[in-house]
Design a protein around this motif. Structure first.
Motif, mmCIF file in Angstrom:
data_model
loop_
_atom_site.group_PDB
_atom_site.id
_atom_site.type_symbol
_atom_site.label_atom_id
_atom_site.label_comp_id
_atom_site.label_asym_id
_atom_site.label_seq_id
_atom_site.Cartn_x
_atom_site.Cartn_y
_atom_site.Cartn_z
ATOM 1 N N ASP A 163 -0.783 7.866 -17.304
ATOM 2 C CA ASP A 163 -0.832 7.132 -16.038
ATOM 3 C C ASP A 163 0.463 6.429 -15.669
ATOM 4 O O ASP A 163 0.850 6.414 -14.501
ATOM 5 C CB ASP A 163 -1.960 6.098 -16.071
ATOM 6 N N GLN A 164 1.132 5.815 -16.620
ATOM 7 C CA GLN A 164 2.352 5.067 -16.320
ATOM 8 C C GLN A 164 3.614 5.884 -16.555
ATOM 9 O O GLN A 164 4.516 5.877 -15.733
ATOM 10 C CB GLN A 164 2.390 3.776 -17.144
ATOM 11 N N LYS A 166 3.762 9.159 -16.858
ATOM 12 C CA LYS A 166 3.673 10.438 -16.120
ATOM 13 C C LYS A 166 4.251 11.588 -16.947
ATOM 14 O O LYS A 166 5.012 12.419 -16.444
ATOM 15 C CB LYS A 166 4.380 10.354 -14.772
ATOM 16 N N THR A 171 -3.553 16.953 -15.076
ATOM 17 C CA THR A 171 -4.414 15.790 -15.259
ATOM 18 C C THR A 171 -5.304 16.049 -16.463
ATOM 19 O O THR A 171 -5.967 17.089 -16.549
ATOM 20 C CB THR A 171 -5.287 15.554 -14.010
ATOM 21 N N ILE A 178 -11.380 2.495 -14.736
ATOM 22 C CA ILE A 178 -10.548 2.646 -13.552
ATOM 23 C C ILE A 178 -10.546 1.327 -12.783
ATOM 24 O O ILE A 178 -11.610 0.866 -12.340
ATOM 25 C CB ILE A 178 -11.087 3.757 -12.631
ATOM 26 N N ASP A 181 -9.075 -0.958 -7.442
ATOM 27 C CA ASP A 181 -8.026 -0.683 -6.455
ATOM 28 C C ASP A 181 -7.457 0.727 -6.591
ATOM 29 O O ASP A 181 -6.883 1.256 -5.639
ATOM 30 C CB ASP A 181 -6.891 -1.707 -6.569
ATOM 31 N N ASP A 182 -7.632 1.347 -7.757
ATOM 32 C CA ASP A 182 -7.127 2.701 -7.998
ATOM 33 C C ASP A 182 -8.217 3.765 -7.869
ATOM 34 O O ASP A 182 -7.938 4.953 -8.000
ATOM 35 C CB ASP A 182 -6.529 2.800 -9.403
ATOM 36 N N PHE A 183 -9.455 3.341 -7.629
ATOM 37 C CA PHE A 183 -10.572 4.278 -7.608
ATOM 38 C C PHE A 183 -10.498 5.198 -6.392
ATOM 39 O O PHE A 183 -10.394 4.747 -5.254
ATOM 40 C CB PHE A 183 -11.902 3.534 -7.604
ATOM 41 N N ASP A 184 -10.545 6.504 -6.649
ATOM 42 C CA ASP A 184 -10.563 7.524 -5.604
ATOM 43 C C ASP A 184 -11.801 8.381 -5.822
ATOM 44 O O ASP A 184 -11.855 9.192 -6.749
ATOM 45 C CB ASP A 184 -9.299 8.385 -5.694
#
Length: 190
Positions: A163-164, A166, A171, A178, A181-184
């Motif tokens: 995640d940080q 990369k 994926t 999660i 604020d990052d939840f999609d």
């Protein structure tokens, strides 16, 4: 060191631990080449994050890991020094070498990054968190030994390899917490 911060960082990669964690805990099989970390991204991430020179030591056990010369050459080409170890089967040679390296780093003024989930390094990492240097562990956040989270209040940084940093081109199929604020939701709606 105008501001007291070391001008360099050393990265210690526990190759066995990361490979085993990726294969057994995340993928539940041997990783395909496209699913392996891009180790140069870690060095680049740390250079950008800390604004310092970064060197890497990549620890490998010659007894348990077939070491293709192409992998060793790739490590050299991207800025890591492979540390290929051998010893009796009952000795965890990679752990011993990393512990000795952490102990030696206590005498030097350098930032330290450990890439491992293994709790065997806690006692040797703890003295390095001295307020004079930056110290971080890198791996998969949900799989770190719980002792590392206890060191965060003393100054340890925990960085997620996917995640940080990369460090992956794909994926990974991880189950993790999660932040809202990052939840999609579209990620879960196939």
């Amino acid at each position: 060191m105008a501001d007291g911060t070391p001008e360099s960082a050393v990265v210690l990669v526990d190759g066995e631990n990361i490979d085993a964690t990726l294969g057994s805990s995340i993928l539940r099989r041997r990783p395909d080449p496209k699913e392996r970390p891009r180790w140069e991204r870690l060095l680049d991430h740390l250079r950008d994050r800390w604004g310092t020179e970064v060197s890497g030591l990549f620890f490998l056990n010659s007894a348990f890991t077939p070491l293709p010369s192409s992998f060793v050459q790739a490590l050299l080409n991207i800025g890591y020094q492979p540390v290929i170890l051998a010893g009796p089967p009952e000795v965890k040679v990679v752990d011993v070498a990393i512990q000795r390296t952490l102990q030696a780093l206590a005498e030097r003024s350098t930032d330290v990054v450990l890439v491992s989930h293994d709790g065997d390094f806690l006692e040797d990492l703890r003295p390095l968190i001295d307020g004079q240097r930056r110290v971080a562990v890198v791996g998969f956040r949900e799989l770190f030994n719980t002792g590392y989270s206890e060191l965060v209040e003393h100054g340890l940084e925990i960085l997620d390899l996917e995640d940080q940093v990369k460090a992956f081109n794909v994926t990974l199929p991880r189950v993790r917490v999660i932040p809202i604020d990052d939840f999609d939701p579209t990620v879960f709606l196939n």
